[in-house]
Structures are given as structure tokens and as C-alpha cells.
Design a protein around this motif. Structure first.
Motif, mmCIF file in Angstrom:
data_model
loop_
_atom_site.group_PDB
_atom_site.id
_atom_site.type_symbol
_atom_site.label_atom_id
_atom_site.label_comp_id
_atom_site.label_asym_id
_atom_site.label_seq_id
_atom_site.Cartn_x
_atom_site.Cartn_y
_atom_site.Cartn_z
ATOM 1 N N GLU A 431 103.778 -42.476 75.957
ATOM 2 C CA GLU A 431 103.416 -41.334 76.801
ATOM 3 C C GLU A 431 101.897 -41.212 76.924
ATOM 4 O O GLU A 431 101.368 -40.917 78.004
ATOM 5 N N ARG A 432 101.170 -41.462 75.842
ATOM 6 C CA ARG A 432 99.713 -41.407 75.905
ATOM 7 C C ARG A 432 99.151 -42.517 76.803
ATOM 8 O O ARG A 432 98.189 -42.297 77.549
ATOM 9 N N VAL A 433 99.749 -43.698 76.729
ATOM 10 C CA VAL A 433 99.315 -44.807 77.584
ATOM 11 C C VAL A 433 99.483 -44.429 79.055
ATOM 12 O O VAL A 433 98.604 -44.681 79.891
ATOM 13 N N ILE A 434 100.628 -43.832 79.390
ATOM 14 C CA ILE A 434 100.866 -43.415 80.770
ATOM 15 C C ILE A 434 99.843 -42.377 81.205
ATOM 16 O O ILE A 434 99.270 -42.469 82.302
ATOM 17 N N LEU A 435 99.589 -41.386 80.355
ATOM 18 C CA LEU A 435 98.603 -40.370 80.696
ATOM 19 C C LEU A 435 97.226 -40.993 80.869
ATOM 20 O O LEU A 435 96.494 -40.645 81.809
ATOM 21 N N ALA A 436 96.864 -41.918 79.997
ATOM 22 C CA ALA A 436 95.553 -42.555 80.090
ATOM 23 C C ALA A 436 95.402 -43.305 81.408
ATOM 24 O O ALA A 436 94.349 -43.235 82.066
ATOM 25 N N GLU A 437 96.432 -44.038 81.810
ATOM 26 C CA GLU A 437 96.333 -44.786 83.074
ATOM 27 C C GLU A 437 96.290 -43.828 84.264
ATOM 28 O O GLU A 437 95.554 -44.051 85.226
ATOM 29 N N THR A 438 97.052 -42.753 84.199
ATOM 30 C CA THR A 438 97.023 -41.745 85.257
ATOM 31 C C THR A 438 95.631 -41.136 85.379
ATOM 32 O O THR A 438 95.089 -40.982 86.486
ATOM 33 N N LEU A 439 95.025 -40.791 84.242
ATOM 34 C CA LEU A 439 93.674 -40.237 84.242
ATOM 35 C C LEU A 439 92.648 -41.263 84.705
ATOM 36 O O LEU A 439 91.681 -40.920 85.398
ATOM 37 N N LEU A 440 92.856 -42.516 84.339
ATOM 38 C CA LEU A 440 91.921 -43.563 84.731
ATOM 39 C C LEU A 440 91.819 -43.654 86.254
ATOM 40 O O LEU A 440 90.712 -43.810 86.794
ATOM 41 N N LEU A 441 92.943 -43.580 86.938
ATOM 42 C CA LEU A 441 92.904 -43.686 88.401
ATOM 43 C C LEU A 441 92.047 -42.570 88.996
ATOM 44 O O LEU A 441 91.342 -42.787 89.995
ATOM 45 N N ARG A 442 92.080 -41.398 88.389
ATOM 46 C CA ARG A 442 91.201 -40.304 88.855
ATOM 47 C C ARG A 442 89.756 -40.561 88.467
ATOM 48 O O ARG A 442 88.833 -40.362 89.270
ATOM 49 N N GLN A 443 89.547 -41.015 87.240
ATOM 50 C CA GLN A 443 88.175 -41.222 86.752
ATOM 51 C C GLN A 443 87.436 -42.266 87.581
ATOM 52 O O GLN A 443 86.214 -42.193 87.737
#
Length: 446
Positions: A431-443
Motif C-alpha cells: 500500500e505504501r508503494v502504491i501511495l508513493a508512486e501515486t504521489l510521484l506522478l504529482r511531484q
């Protein structure tokens, strides 16, 4: 969307992503098994359908007729936004002996904190993480997305170079996210910035034209097993460092690898002493290693009392970042020729090679990734880590797209047991990996 909104959306999509991942795990896409090539085809089609359902334009492609299928998918974001390529692979390792598994290898099974099954982590969870990030953003993608899911990574990515050349324009991106590595520990994210390369050779030592009586000829004629044993012993010095001259070695990051963790994760037998010199991470990440992974010799049971005329061994050599397979093969060949005892006949066959990788992980994309990791792991600082194993295709991406920033991430942790029995995905980390990738696309847009 705010970070809290994205976190909530990840939580909402997770049950469906979990079901999609479990469906993929049930497909026995073992690329090394000719009898299951149909399953590899089925796996590719399943991946294509998943991304098509998210509004991607999709295709199943291959380098040439008869080669493994890959999936390419596209979805546009705002005009002028950066393009991000998400990589994973849908083929898996053989499961080997089912008796070694605590649950059926292709039936995803939750026990404790993990989901077990072949490919549950390596690398169908990588596919699922990419799918989840796309599903969270829906039609509000902040970037242009390209998804590339390979079908032959576990057998060496033999046609990857051709695929990258054939689809160069489709795959060109500003940032490439390769989800085929792991994190430093549960709760500690990481970017993989170096990987060792691989050289495998088969070595045959022959001392006689045929077997002869050990009593009649022992003491005069050397048997091939003794000769091969002496040759193998020459590959390391007394401290356990590789004794092959001319190989590269370098410093590693200042990362502590606690002794108790080393022993637990390696499965070291009680009282075992470590090989080599230098820090643990130097020996694992930035120095060469040599192992014997197979022997062709008579079995002990039923062995006749004769001198063995020929024996073979497979040598697996990991080479340090900064070295090349061409240099490593030449150094190993020279060493073997110089150390073959008693004038025995030496045969050397190169089985396969894969280049080492070293990534200069600096710049806006890497800053964005580290910021996303910190958010996803509640403030924990990510580390830059090396990997002792080899992912040769990363070097091919770096060569094919030299202007792109390549981020090597993943879903694995020290107890994932990728390639082994009871491979498992830590669900909270997923779940953290998914959140990190989701945030990365915004960052990547800031």
C-alpha cells in the motif's frame, strides 16, 4: 488532489487492485517452461485488458514471431506535461518443488502480513502498483503515462533491445520508473542506484580419455575431480576475496547492515563465518563475487572405484558496478588458464552475461521520488541502496534513453524470497508503494 485525498483514494482502490493481483498470480506465466508459453500469452492479454479498462490505448507486441509477448499502454495527461514510462514484467520464475511451499504456489494465499504466491511480489505486484496509481488518478492524470510490461525478464530479456528499438518513439519518456527491485526494510523505502552484473561460464577439466582403475593408476594420473577442485579453490584467497586479477571493485554507501539481520536474511548456518573483507554492503554490492552453482560429476551413491576422466562446473560471477562483462570474461578466462593444474585440458563456455549498472541519482526526478517516499512512509528518509543481484536490462534502458531519469523502485523487502519457495508480498508495504508512486506522478509536475 491533496495528499490526504490521494491517500484515501489509494485505500479505496486497494481491494480491487488486490483482486487483480491475485488473478494475475493464478496465471502460471513461467517463461522458462516451453509447456507454459500459452500461460505467458494469457498473462500478457490479462495485463493488456486491465490497462484498457483504465482508458489506456493498449497493444500486445513482440520483437519477432515466436518471442515472448510484451504489453504497451498509453494514456495522455495535460498537454505539455512530462511523460513517465512505468516498467514491470509479467513472467515469473519456475516454482520448482511444490513440497517446499506452505501453500500452492499459484494460489494466492494470505498468511499474517503477507500474500504468498509465485509472482505475488516479483513482479506482478509491480504491475499492480502501476495499475493502482493509474486507477487512483483516473482521467485526472497529472502526466502522460506509458506502461511497458515485459514477458521474458526471468529468462534474460533476450529481445528487449529489439523491442526498445522497434518502439522507441512510443516508449520515449522524461522519467522511467522500473518497479523490479525493493526497499531497504519494512518501513524504510529506497531507491536502487547500483546493481552488480553477471557472468556465467561452464568449465570442463579433462585429465584422461576414459576412466581407469584408481588402484592401478592413482598416485600417478590425476583424476578430473581433484583437478577441478584445485582450480575452483584458486578462485578465492584465504580471506575469501575473489582472487581473479583485473576485476573492478569500489566503495559502497555508508549503510549499516546489522549482523543479526545479515544472518537471519541469508539463512546462515550457526557458526558460519563470512567470506571476504570490507564492509558487508561492499561485499554484497560493489565487489565481485564467485559461486559454483552446479557440478557434473558421478554421484556418491553407486560411484565406481575409478579415476574420473572429466568434470564440469558452472561458475556464477557477479561483477561490480564500473566493470564490464567483456573485461570480466577475459580476466576469468586468463585466471582459469593459468591455474589449471597438471596440464589438464580446459574447456570454457560462456553461458550468459549481463552488464552492471550504476545510476547517478541526482536531479529533479530523484528529488521528486525521495519526496514522494518520505510522504508515503510518514517522514522516513529513503536511502540509496545497491543490489548484489543483477537486472541487466536496466543498463539497456539507460543506453536506449540516455536523456531520461531512470528510477529503480519496487515492492520487495528482505523477506520477499523472490525466486524461492514461499515468495510473499508484504501487504502494508504494498500500500505504501502504491501511495508513493501515486504521489510521484504529482511531484514530477512541480
Amino acid at each position: 488532489m491533496s495528499t490526504d485525498d490521494l491517500r484515501a483514494r489509494v485505500h479505496d482502490v486497494l481491494p480491487g487492485i488486490r483482486r487483480d493481483l491475485e488473478d494475475l498470480v493464478r496465471i502460471e506465466s513461467v517463461s522458462a517452461d516451453p509447456e507454459r508459453l500459452g500461460e505467458v500469452e494469457r498473462s500478457a492479454e490479462a495485463v493488456r485488458a486491465l490497462f484498457e479498462a483504465e482508458g489506456f490505448a493498449t497493444e500486445v507486441t513482440r520483437a519477432a514471431e515466436g518471442t515472448a509477448p510484451a504489453v504497451i499502454a498509453h494514456k495522455s495527461g495535460p498537454e505539455g506535461a512530462p511523460t513517465v514510462l512505468l516498467y514491470a514484467h509479467h513472467d515469473v520464475q519456475p516454482e520448482n518443488d511444490h513440497a517446499d511451499w506452505d501453500s500452492p504456489p499459484f494460489e494466492p494465499t494470505e498468511r499474517g502480513t503477507r500474500l504468498y504466491g509465485r509472482g505475488a511480489a516479483d513482479d506482478k505486484a509491480g504491475i499492480a502498483a502501476h495499475l493502482a496509481a493509474a486507477r487512483v488518478w483516473g482521467d485526472d492524470l497529472p502526466v502522460n503515462l506509458v506502461v511497458f510490461v515485459e514477458g521474458e525478464e526471468e529468462v534474460g530479456s533476450a529481445t528487449l533491445v529489439d523491442l526498445l528499438a522497434q518502439h522507441r518513439e512510443e516508449l520515449a519518456a522524461d522519467v522511467i520508473v522500473i518497479a523490479d527491485s525493493g526497499n531497504w526494510d519494512i518501513g524504510v523505502p529506497a531507491l536502487t542506484t547500483s546493481l552488480r552484473g553477471l557472468v556465467r561460464v561452464d568449465v570442463e577439466v579433462r585429465t584422461l580419455n576414459h576412466a581407469v582403475h584408481s588402484g592401478m593408476w592413482g598416485g600417478l594420473a590425476p583424476d578430473a575431480l581433484i583437478a577441478l577442485s584445485r582450480l575452483i579453490a584458486s578462485l578465492h584467497d584465504d580471506a575469501g576475496d575473489v582472487a581473479v586479477a583485473g576485476l573492478h571493485a569500489g566503495p559502497a554507501a555508508d549503510v549499516e547492515y546489522p549482523e543479526e539481520r545479515l544472518r537471519a536474511e541469508s539463512g546462515a548456518a550457526p557458526g558460519l563465518e563470512w567470506m571476504g573483507t570490507g564492509s558487508a554492503v561492499e561485499r554484497l554490492w560493489t565487489k565481485p563475487s564467485l559461486s559454483i552453482t552446479g557440478l557434473d560429476a558421478p554421484k556418491v551413491a553407486g560411484a565406481s572405484n575409478t579415476l574420473v576422466p572429466a568434470a564440469r562446473a558452472r561458475i556464477s560471477m557477479r561483477i561490480a558496478p564500473g566493470d564490464t562483462t567483456e573485461n570480466a570474461v577475459a580476466c576469468l578466462r586468463r585466471h582459469l588458464e593459468e591455474h589449471t593444474p597438471w596440464g589438464a585440458t580446459l574447456g570454457i563456455e560462456v553461458v550468459d552475461t549481463g552488464e552492471a549498472t550504476r545510476i547517478e541519482a541526482s536531479g529533479p526526478a530523484y528529488d521528486a521520488a525521495r519526496a514522494a517516499f518520505r510522504e508515503a512512509w510518514d517522514g522516513t528518509e529513503p536511502i540509496d541502496m545497491g543490489v548484489g543481484g543483477s537486472i541487466p536490462f536496466i543498463a539497456e534502458f539507460l543506453e536506449a534513453f540516455p536523456e531520461a531519469s531512470v528510477l529503480v523502485t519496487g515492492v520487495e523487502d528482505p523477506d520477499t524470497r523472490a525466486h524461492g519457495a514461499n515468495e510473499g508480498l508484504h501487504l502494508a508495504e504494498f500500500e505504501r508503494v502504491i501511495l508513493a508512486e501515486t504521489l510521484l506522478l504529482r511531484q514530477l509536475t512541480t
